[in-house]
Enzyme design. Structure first.
Site, PDB file in Angstrom:
ATOM      1  N   HIS A   1       0.872  -1.147   0.085  1.00  0.00           N
ATOM      2  CA  HIS A   1      -0.057   0.091  -0.188  1.00  0.00           C
ATOM      3  C   HIS A   1       1.028   1.414   0.086  1.00  0.00           C
ATOM      4  O   HIS A   1       0.417   2.295   0.431  1.00  0.00           O
ATOM      5  CB  HIS A   1      -0.945  -0.029   1.185  1.00  0.00           C
ATOM      6  CG  HIS A   1      -1.646  -1.335   1.339  1.00  0.00           C
ATOM      7  ND1 HIS A   1      -2.873  -1.550   0.837  1.00  0.00           N
ATOM      8  CD2 HIS A   1      -1.178  -2.398   2.017  1.00  0.00           C
ATOM      9  CE1 HIS A   1      -3.209  -2.786   1.391  1.00  0.00           C
ATOM     10  NE2 HIS A   1      -2.003  -3.131   1.985  1.00  0.00           N
ATOM     11  N   SER A  32      16.252  19.761 -16.299  1.00  0.00           N
ATOM     12  CA  SER A  32      15.071  20.502 -16.604  1.00  0.00           C
ATOM     13  C   SER A  32      15.653  21.966 -17.292  1.00  0.00           C
ATOM     14  O   SER A  32      16.862  22.418 -17.123  1.00  0.00           O
ATOM     15  CB  SER A  32      14.444  20.887 -15.213  1.00  0.00           C
ATOM     16  OG  SER A  32      13.748  22.410 -15.587  1.00  0.00           O
ATOM     17  N   LYS A  54      17.584  20.217 -11.125  1.00  0.00           N
ATOM     18  CA  LYS A  54      16.907  19.034 -11.274  1.00  0.00           C
ATOM     19  C   LYS A  54      17.760  17.818 -11.856  1.00  0.00           C
ATOM     20  O   LYS A  54      18.579  18.301 -12.420  1.00  0.00           O
ATOM     21  CB  LYS A  54      15.751  19.198 -12.373  1.00  0.00           C
ATOM     22  CG  LYS A  54      14.494  20.047 -11.917  1.00  0.00           C
ATOM     23  CD  LYS A  54      13.879  19.501 -10.629  1.00  0.00           C
ATOM     24  CE  LYS A  54      13.009  18.464 -11.153  1.00  0.00           C
ATOM     25  NZ  LYS A  54      11.640  18.290 -10.745  1.00  0.00           N
ATOM     26  N   GLU A  94      10.610   6.931 -16.590  1.00  0.00           N
ATOM     27  CA  GLU A  94       9.453   7.620 -16.713  1.00  0.00           C
ATOM     28  C   GLU A  94       9.072   7.110 -18.279  1.00  0.00           C
ATOM     29  O   GLU A  94       7.891   7.039 -18.677  1.00  0.00           O
ATOM     30  CB  GLU A  94       9.288   9.090 -16.620  1.00  0.00           C
ATOM     31  CG  GLU A  94       9.222   9.588 -15.177  1.00  0.00           C
ATOM     32  CD  GLU A  94       9.482  10.925 -15.197  1.00  0.00           C
ATOM     33  OE1 GLU A  94       8.830  11.490 -14.617  1.00  0.00           O
ATOM     34  OE2 GLU A  94      10.707  11.472 -15.624  1.00  0.00           O
TER      35      GLU A  94
END
Ligand code: ARG
Length: 481
Positions: free
Chosen positions: A156, A277, A283, A290
């Protein structure tokens, strides 16, 4: 431009708009090698059965080999036709003239395309299995290296029980082994020769499908042409196996995306796989993972698209089937690119052992171990579970981690805690306490690492048994007519 058209279909050529709409050449040009290998086998069979005169067969063979080899060295240009099958035939007739017209004897594009697609899927499965074998082997080795790195497992998305990082690597590697098994099943489904059923009902000419079968190294021959020309089961199985693999890769990616966030802080990506970024200078983004997750959507889309194309078709061949091309041709390279990216990126993810350890030291993930220590003393599990639950509650109120509890503190909560039971309170020894088969414990892990390496060898062996297109071309080149 009208090879596949007689006066029966109207003596003029197709409207250019209709040709453009119906052409699959821009996609199925990728099946050129498969198409020529299939044609060489068909030609050899026609010649050996005496259906085609040997001298014509010789001329056609030379032309087909020329086309294949000029494709290999990048000098081939094909005429604009409806599909790759027609383009090859048109090119052949431009090269060798009249004899080219004999190649399509006892064949239809319906069985021809079914063959090309099977050859393609077979080749892709072999490449995928080869890459998958080394991925599983890499992950098994990494799992072994990381066996003493301890981090929380999650259920969870809440911290659950301490595990070895080796367990995490081994867990995903197990799912990839099942995917390899799924691709092996695809190979079995693909291993049937469709060529020789013609458009749908077979032929009155004395062909010998066993010759084609053995030249192309299929272990079975399809038994009903009506079924054969409309059958894309091997294609749906292939896109399903691909989707399943990508879903596993996507779930692994989500773990790494989370683990590399500031919130978890477990993983640092090497600079050469982390993306930046364009605006935020600080970043270090996990774009690679992804994108694996994103590409999974495309793979599943291809599976669903293919199923939708098949749904509602009548028996036999229907031109709708040409729409399988996009889904099928995209799938193999997509899977290969993701496996290769995982092999590149996983070694470039370093786990911060201290951060992983802190995540279990500052929590109560060893609570189950503590309950089991009470069970070992004879307490029914439900009572042990409640006693530890109360202890965890008291720790939360006191603002301490479960690992910091003293005997005195524990006994105030429940008199059944004693010094021996409290040994189970150390979260860092939680992993080594696990003894069951399939657990994160050391014996179980050692078994898993060895089993994974054996699986990797088996998967590689499956891959090497598959005849390659290139190998088939060479042997057909040498085969007597
Ligand atoms: N381009 C077609 C396909 O890929 C080839 C088969 C066409 N057959 C036909 N009867 N029009 O499916």
């Amino acid at each position: 431009m009208a090879l596949a058209k007689t006066e029966a279909a109207g003596s003029t050529g197709l409207l250019p708009e209709v040709l453009a709409f119906s052409s699959s050449l821009s996609l199925d040009i990728q099946l050129l090698k498969e198409d020529i290998v299939g044609s060489l086998a068909h030609l050899t069979m026609l010649s050996r059965t005496g259906i085609l005169p040997k001298n014509d067969a010789q001329t056609i063979k030379k032309g087909l080999i020329d086309i294949f080899e000029s494709a290999q060295n990048g000098t081939l240009t094909l005429p604009d036709e409806e599909d790759v099958h027609m383009a090859v035939e048109a090119q052949l007739s431009a090269m060798v003239g009249e004899p080219a017209g004999r190649l399509h004897t006892a064949r239809s594009r319906n069985d021809q395309v079914a063959l090309d697609l099977r050859l393609h899927v077979r080749e892709m499965c072999a490449q995928i299995l080869r890459e998958m074998a080394t991925l599983v082997d890499d992950m098994a080795r990494r799992a072994e290296v990381e066996k003493d790195t301890v981090l929380p497992s999650y259920t969870h998305r809440q911290r659950a029980i301490p595990v070895s990082l080796g367990y995490w690597f081994s867990g995903f590697a197990q799912s990839f082994v099942r995917d390899a098994e799924a691709f092996r099943f695809v190979l079995e489904q693909t291993d049937t020769l469709p060529l020789g059923v013609g458009a749908i009902a077979g032929t009155s000419l004395p062909i010998d499908r066993q010759v084609t079968q053995s030249l192309l190294r299929f272990s079975k021959i399809s038994q009903n042409g009506l079924d054969t020309v409309g059958d894309r089961d091997f294609a749906t199985d292939f896109t399903y196996a691909a989707s399943r693999f990508l879903i596993h890769a996507s779930r692994l990616s989500t773990d790494l995306i989370d683990f590399s966030s500031g919130e978890f802080g477990f993983v640092k990506l090497d600079g050469n796989i982390a993306c930046g970024s364009s605006m935020m200078p600080q970043k270090r983004n996990p774009d690679v993972f992804e994108l694996i997750r994103g590409k999974t959507g495309r793979a599943v889309g291809n599976l669903v698209g293919l199923l939708m194309t098949l749904k509602g078709l009548p028996g036999g061949y229907n031109r709708d089937l040409q729409e399988d091309r996009q889904a099928l041709l995209e799938t193999g390279p997509l899977v290969l690119s993701v496996i290769r990216m995982l092999k590149l990126a996983l070694p470039r993810c370093s786990f911060d052992k201290d951060a992983c350890r802190r995540a279990i030291e500052n929590d109560a993930t060893q609570a189950t171990d503590l309950a089991e220590a009470l069970v070992k003393k004879g307490l029914p599990f439900r009572q042990a579970y409640k006693a530890v639950g109360s202890l965890v509650r008291r720790c939360q109120e006191a603002g301490i981690a479960l690992g910091q509890v003293t005997l005195e503190f524990a006994q105030k909560v429940d008199g059944r805690f004693d010094a021996e039971v409290l040994l189970a309170q150390n979260p860092l020894t939680s992993v080594s306490r696990k003894q069951s088969f399939g657990s994160t414990g050391p014996d179980s892990l050692a078994f898993q690492f060895k089993a994974l390496q054996n699986h990797a060898d088996t998967i590689m062996a499956w891959a090497t048994q598959v005849p390659s297109l290139e190998g088939l071309f060479q042997s057909l080149k040498e085969a007597s007519l």
